[in-house]
Design a protein around this motif. Structure first.
Motif, PDB file in Angstrom:
ATOM      1  N   ASN A  30       0.698  40.742   1.610  1.00  0.00           N
ATOM      2  CA  ASN A  30       0.289  42.078   2.012  1.00  0.00           C
ATOM      3  C   ASN A  30      -0.937  42.044   2.940  1.00  0.00           C
ATOM      4  O   ASN A  30      -1.781  42.944   2.906  1.00  0.00           O
ATOM      5  CB  ASN A  30      -0.009  42.970   0.802  1.00  0.00           C
ATOM      6  CG  ASN A  30      -0.017  44.453   1.179  1.00  0.00           C
ATOM      7  OD1 ASN A  30       0.709  44.883   2.065  1.00  0.00           O
ATOM      8  ND2 ASN A  30      -0.851  45.225   0.502  1.00  0.00           N
ATOM      9  N   HIS A  31      -1.014  41.002   3.758  1.00  0.00           N
ATOM     10  CA  HIS A  31      -2.090  40.898   4.730  1.00  0.00           C
ATOM     11  C   HIS A  31      -1.741  41.693   5.979  1.00  0.00           C
ATOM     12  O   HIS A  31      -0.590  41.695   6.433  1.00  0.00           O
ATOM     13  CB  HIS A  31      -2.324  39.442   5.125  1.00  0.00           C
ATOM     14  CG  HIS A  31      -2.907  38.622   4.022  1.00  0.00           C
ATOM     15  ND1 HIS A  31      -2.808  37.248   3.987  1.00  0.00           N
ATOM     16  CD2 HIS A  31      -3.627  38.973   2.931  1.00  0.00           C
ATOM     17  CE1 HIS A  31      -3.431  36.801   2.923  1.00  0.00           C
ATOM     18  NE2 HIS A  31      -3.931  37.820   2.257  1.00  0.00           N
ATOM     19  N   ASN A  32      -2.746  42.320   6.555  1.00  0.00           N
ATOM     20  CA  ASN A  32      -2.499  43.073   7.777  1.00  0.00           C
ATOM     21  C   ASN A  32      -2.290  42.164   8.980  1.00  0.00           C
ATOM     22  O   ASN A  32      -1.454  42.398   9.833  1.00  0.00           O
ATOM     23  CB  ASN A  32      -3.666  44.017   8.072  1.00  0.00           C
ATOM     24  CG  ASN A  32      -3.720  45.174   7.096  1.00  0.00           C
ATOM     25  OD1 ASN A  32      -2.704  45.620   6.583  1.00  0.00           O
ATOM     26  ND2 ASN A  32      -4.921  45.664   6.837  1.00  0.00           N
ATOM     27  N   ASN A  33      -3.099  41.109   9.051  1.00  0.00           N
ATOM     28  CA  ASN A  33      -3.102  40.271  10.249  1.00  0.00           C
ATOM     29  C   ASN A  33      -2.162  39.082  10.112  1.00  0.00           C
ATOM     30  O   ASN A  33      -2.110  38.435   9.064  1.00  0.00           O
ATOM     31  CB  ASN A  33      -4.512  39.754  10.525  1.00  0.00           C
ATOM     32  CG  ASN A  33      -5.492  40.879  10.776  1.00  0.00           C
ATOM     33  OD1 ASN A  33      -5.107  41.996  11.119  1.00  0.00           O
ATOM     34  ND2 ASN A  33      -6.765  40.599  10.583  1.00  0.00           N
ATOM     35  N   GLY A  75      -0.919  44.535  12.435  1.00  0.00           N
ATOM     36  CA  GLY A  75      -0.132  45.308  11.485  1.00  0.00           C
ATOM     37  C   GLY A  75       1.224  45.634  12.074  1.00  0.00           C
ATOM     38  O   GLY A  75       1.512  45.304  13.240  1.00  0.00           O
ATOM     39  N   ALA A  76       2.062  46.263  11.289  1.00  0.00           N
ATOM     40  CA  ALA A  76       3.408  46.598  11.730  1.00  0.00           C
ATOM     41  C   ALA A  76       3.364  47.371  13.043  1.00  0.00           C
ATOM     42  O   ALA A  76       2.593  48.314  13.189  1.00  0.00           O
ATOM     43  CB  ALA A  76       4.130  47.406  10.664  1.00  0.00           C
ATOM     44  N   GLY A  77       4.183  46.937  13.985  1.00  0.00           N
ATOM     45  CA  GLY A  77       4.283  47.596  15.273  1.00  0.00           C
ATOM     46  C   GLY A  77       3.301  47.114  16.317  1.00  0.00           C
ATOM     47  O   GLY A  77       3.407  47.479  17.493  1.00  0.00           O
ATOM     48  N   SER A  78       2.322  46.292  15.934  1.00  0.00           N
ATOM     49  CA  SER A  78       1.325  45.816  16.904  1.00  0.00           C
ATOM     50  C   SER A  78       1.514  44.344  17.214  1.00  0.00           C
ATOM     51  O   SER A  78       1.851  43.556  16.325  1.00  0.00           O
ATOM     52  CB  SER A  78      -0.093  46.046  16.376  1.00  0.00           C
ATOM     53  OG  SER A  78      -0.581  44.913  15.685  1.00  0.00           O
ATOM     54  N   ARG A 108       6.565  42.473  15.431  1.00  0.00           N
ATOM     55  CA  ARG A 108       6.101  42.712  14.056  1.00  0.00           C
ATOM     56  C   ARG A 108       6.752  44.011  13.577  1.00  0.00           C
ATOM     57  O   ARG A 108       6.168  45.084  13.613  1.00  0.00           O
ATOM     58  CB  ARG A 108       4.568  42.847  14.056  1.00  0.00           C
ATOM     59  CG  ARG A 108       3.965  43.033  12.683  1.00  0.00           C
ATOM     60  CD  ARG A 108       3.689  41.747  11.980  1.00  0.00           C
ATOM     61  NE  ARG A 108       3.142  41.937  10.656  1.00  0.00           N
ATOM     62  CZ  ARG A 108       1.848  42.048  10.363  1.00  0.00           C
ATOM     63  NH1 ARG A 108       0.958  42.026  11.362  1.00  0.00           N
ATOM     64  NH2 ARG A 108       1.456  42.194   9.126  1.00  0.00           N
ATOM     65  N   PRO A 109       7.965  43.898  13.065  1.00  0.00           N
ATOM     66  CA  PRO A 109       8.684  45.098  12.632  1.00  0.00           C
ATOM     67  C   PRO A 109       8.209  45.671  11.302  1.00  0.00           C
ATOM     68  O   PRO A 109       8.489  46.847  11.001  1.00  0.00           O
ATOM     69  CB  PRO A 109      10.128  44.609  12.536  1.00  0.00           C
ATOM     70  CG  PRO A 109      10.007  43.150  12.222  1.00  0.00           C
ATOM     71  CD  PRO A 109       8.779  42.698  12.964  1.00  0.00           C
ATOM     72  N   SER A 110       7.512  44.868  10.532  1.00  0.00           N
ATOM     73  CA  SER A 110       7.058  45.315   9.214  1.00  0.00           C
ATOM     74  C   SER A 110       5.801  44.552   8.831  1.00  0.00           C
ATOM     75  O   SER A 110       5.420  43.594   9.510  1.00  0.00           O
ATOM     76  CB  SER A 110       8.146  45.088   8.156  1.00  0.00           C
ATOM     77  OG  SER A 110       8.394  43.700   7.999  1.00  0.00           O
TER      78      SER A 110
END
Lengths: 111, 115
Positions: free
Chosen positions: B28-31, B51-54, B68-70
């Protein structure tokens, strides 16, 4: 010492000896990470040192960080064969939120 | 212990072909990050994501795309593979801690050979 575009360095020592690896950098940093990579695997963090700590120990590992000389070191006391690995220093650049790795030091500990 | 899984572990591709390297993290890491490692050298950053989308470009993004789809998944895409992209690719997720204290957790790597 490692950083930048320097090629991988290699050190070979006998079991039981002490060893120190060095890392130098050109711009100010407040945190240095040291990672270890075993053959065929990804790197794993072994110690992280902040500028207000100057020295940090974890078992037989000792890391230092000297902001005045812009350098860090990792020492292993009484090295064992299982310490054989590649060791990387890494740090965040001030304008990027990402970790940049040095070129690494390949340590071989022989019985 | 944080887990990062890469697939495939080994890949042989032909020059000009499309290659997709996949990475999944259960931390559950953002990066998340993609690095490549070439013999005798350190790790070089290709793309990363907050994060997702970036997706963001790293030091050597040319010839690579990222997706990064999710939160859990981060892919590296080589649209037209070249022999110079033969390397070992590592995915990593970052956390806990923020900024300079962020710790990276790496997968086992994908060995890619482009013939």
């Amino acid at each position: 010492s490692q950083w930048g575009e320097e090629n991988l360095q290699a050190l070979s020592i006998q079991e039981g000896e002490d060893v120190t690896m060095n890392c130098s950098y050109k711009t100010y940093t407040t945190v240095v990470h040291w990672y270890r990579q075993d053959s065929g695997r990804g790197p794993a963090l072994i110690i992280l040192i902040r500028s207000n700590e100057r020295e940090k120990r974890s078992g037989r590992l000792r890391a230092t960080l000297d902001t005045s000389s812009q350098s860090s070191s990792l020492s292993i006391t009484a090295a064992q064969c299982e310490d054989t690995a590649v060791y990387f220093c890494a740090r965040k650049m001030s304008n990027y939120n990402v970790l940049y790795f040095g070129s690494g030091t390949k340590l071989t500990v022989e019985p | 212990e944080a887990a990062v899984t890469q697939s495939p572990r080994n890949k042989v591709a032909v020059t000009g072909g499309k290659v997709t390297l996949s990475c999944n993290q259960t931390n559950n890491h953002n990066n998340m990050y993609w690095y490549r490692q070439d013999t005798g050298h350190g790790l070089r950053l290709i793309h990363y994501s907050y994060g997702a989308g970036s997706t963001e470009k790293g030091d050597i993004p040319d010839g690579y795309k990222a997706s990064r789809p999710s939160q859990e998944n981060f892919s590296l895409i080589l649209e037209l593979a070249t022999p110079s992209q033969t390397s070992v690719y590592f995915c990593a997720s970052g956390g806990p801690g923020q900024g300079a204290n962020e710790r990276l957790f790496f997968g086992h790597g994908t060995k890619l050979s482009v013939l």
